[in-house]
Design a protein around this motif. Sequence first.
Motif, PDB file in Angstrom:
ATOM      1  N   ILE A  22      51.153 -57.248  -2.176  1.00 31.59           N
ATOM      2  CA  ILE A  22      50.941 -55.811  -2.803  1.00 31.59           C
ATOM      3  C   ILE A  22      50.823 -54.569  -1.912  1.00 31.59           C
ATOM      4  O   ILE A  22      51.775 -53.749  -1.983  1.00 31.59           O
ATOM      5  CB  ILE A  22      49.633 -55.566  -3.793  1.00 31.59           C
ATOM      6  N   PHE A  23      49.796 -54.745  -0.966  1.00 32.24           N
ATOM      7  CA  PHE A  23      49.912 -53.760  -0.157  1.00 32.24           C
ATOM      8  C   PHE A  23      51.088 -53.307   1.105  1.00 32.24           C
ATOM      9  O   PHE A  23      51.338 -52.315   1.234  1.00 32.24           O
ATOM     10  CB  PHE A  23      48.536 -53.657   0.871  1.00 32.24           C
ATOM     11  N   ASN A  24      51.586 -54.398   1.192  1.00 31.19           N
ATOM     12  CA  ASN A  24      53.070 -54.513   1.931  1.00 31.19           C
ATOM     13  C   ASN A  24      54.148 -53.824   1.211  1.00 31.19           C
ATOM     14  O   ASN A  24      54.797 -53.357   1.734  1.00 31.19           O
ATOM     15  CB  ASN A  24      53.381 -55.886   2.642  1.00 31.19           C
ATOM     16  N   ILE A  25      54.173 -54.107   0.000  1.00 32.25           N
ATOM     17  CA  ILE A  25      55.004 -53.663  -0.812  1.00 32.25           C
ATOM     18  C   ILE A  25      55.093 -52.299  -1.248  1.00 32.25           C
ATOM     19  O   ILE A  25      55.709 -51.380  -1.151  1.00 32.25           O
ATOM     20  CB  ILE A  25      55.571 -54.694  -1.749  1.00 32.25           C
ATOM     21  N   SER A  32      46.767 -49.952  -6.700  1.00 27.29           N
ATOM     22  CA  SER A  32      45.700 -49.593  -7.439  1.00 27.29           C
ATOM     23  C   SER A  32      44.517 -50.431  -7.371  1.00 27.29           C
ATOM     24  O   SER A  32      44.920 -51.826  -7.153  1.00 27.29           O
ATOM     25  CB  SER A  32      46.135 -49.202  -9.115  1.00 27.29           C
ATOM     26  N   LEU A  33      43.442 -50.138  -8.091  1.00 28.91           N
ATOM     27  CA  LEU A  33      42.224 -51.185  -8.094  1.00 28.91           C
ATOM     28  C   LEU A  33      42.707 -52.336  -9.084  1.00 28.91           C
ATOM     29  O   LEU A  33      42.419 -53.389  -8.869  1.00 28.91           O
ATOM     30  CB  LEU A  33      41.030 -50.559  -8.635  1.00 28.91           C
ATOM     31  N   GLU A  38      43.847 -57.780 -10.661  1.00 28.78           N
ATOM     32  CA  GLU A  38      44.770 -58.813 -11.174  1.00 28.78           C
ATOM     33  C   GLU A  38      45.660 -59.884 -10.080  1.00 28.78           C
ATOM     34  O   GLU A  38      45.672 -61.044 -10.625  1.00 28.78           O
ATOM     35  CB  GLU A  38      46.334 -58.006 -11.689  1.00 28.78           C
ATOM     36  N   ALA A  39      45.768 -59.486  -9.085  1.00 29.83           N
ATOM     37  CA  ALA A  39      46.235 -60.373  -7.863  1.00 29.83           C
ATOM     38  C   ALA A  39      45.340 -61.374  -7.652  1.00 29.83           C
ATOM     39  O   ALA A  39      45.384 -62.618  -7.483  1.00 29.83           O
ATOM     40  CB  ALA A  39      46.574 -59.525  -6.816  1.00 29.83           C
ATOM     41  N   LYS A  54      38.676 -49.821  -0.779  1.00 30.13           N
ATOM     42  CA  LYS A  54      40.275 -50.130  -0.830  1.00 30.13           C
ATOM     43  C   LYS A  54      40.641 -50.175   0.371  1.00 30.13           C
ATOM     44  O   LYS A  54      41.575 -50.775   0.873  1.00 30.13           O
ATOM     45  CB  LYS A  54      40.965 -49.386  -1.587  1.00 30.13           C
ATOM     46  N   GLU A  55      40.146 -49.230   1.350  1.00 24.03           N
ATOM     47  CA  GLU A  55      41.013 -49.074   2.479  1.00 24.03           C
ATOM     48  C   GLU A  55      40.391 -50.060   3.765  1.00 24.03           C
ATOM     49  O   GLU A  55      41.294 -50.764   4.295  1.00 24.03           O
ATOM     50  CB  GLU A  55      40.397 -47.742   3.289  1.00 24.03           C
TER      51      GLU A  55
END
Length: 200
Positions: A22-25, A32-33, A38-39, A54-55
């Motif tokens: 998710i971060f890469n896309i 988002s949180l 969800e993931a 999150k960072e």
Amino acid sequence: MENKLSKADRTRQHIVETTSVIFNIRGYAGTSLSDLTEASGLTKGGIYCNFSNKEEIALAAFDYNYDKVFNQIYKKVAEATTCYDKIMAYVRVYEQLSRKGSPQGGCPILNTSVEADDTNSLLKNRAAKAINKWKKELQELLQTGIGKGEFKTNFDIVQMALSIIALIEGGVMISKVTNSQTNLDKILKTVGILLEEIKI
């Protein structure tokens, strides 16, 4: 004796592995949180019991995505016998990964660099560290190649290393934005042309 991860370490690893795509896309800002919960299948509390924010997760996800790419490169580098082939291993792995659509979202160095250059100093620094490490590895291979008589001596090693990185990363960017593997193939061939010019 087998070194087993603690439950906390396993949970952290699960969070990183399940959110890394998710971060890469989507990038840091676009994730988002609710995407993370969800993931990972964890609650907000479950995530923030293991990461302070999150960072911190994004930095760990970058490292995970980077390792996925470069571990494959290092395997091919170790198998190669000449410095020329070791350098070309970077090219070949990027070309193969692009054809497979792996990792999802593309090169984590490129993605993070583009998103974080003006917005997130920690992620920017992580991407810069990865590029500087890559540059150092290429410089060492070029210098070793000179010492072994594979390469000429009358070229700028730093310029060559940076040019190789720029061609690979630029090729990936152009390929993704134009949706053309052919464009990447043509650009990556230029790395081979540059190296042929310095071969003895």
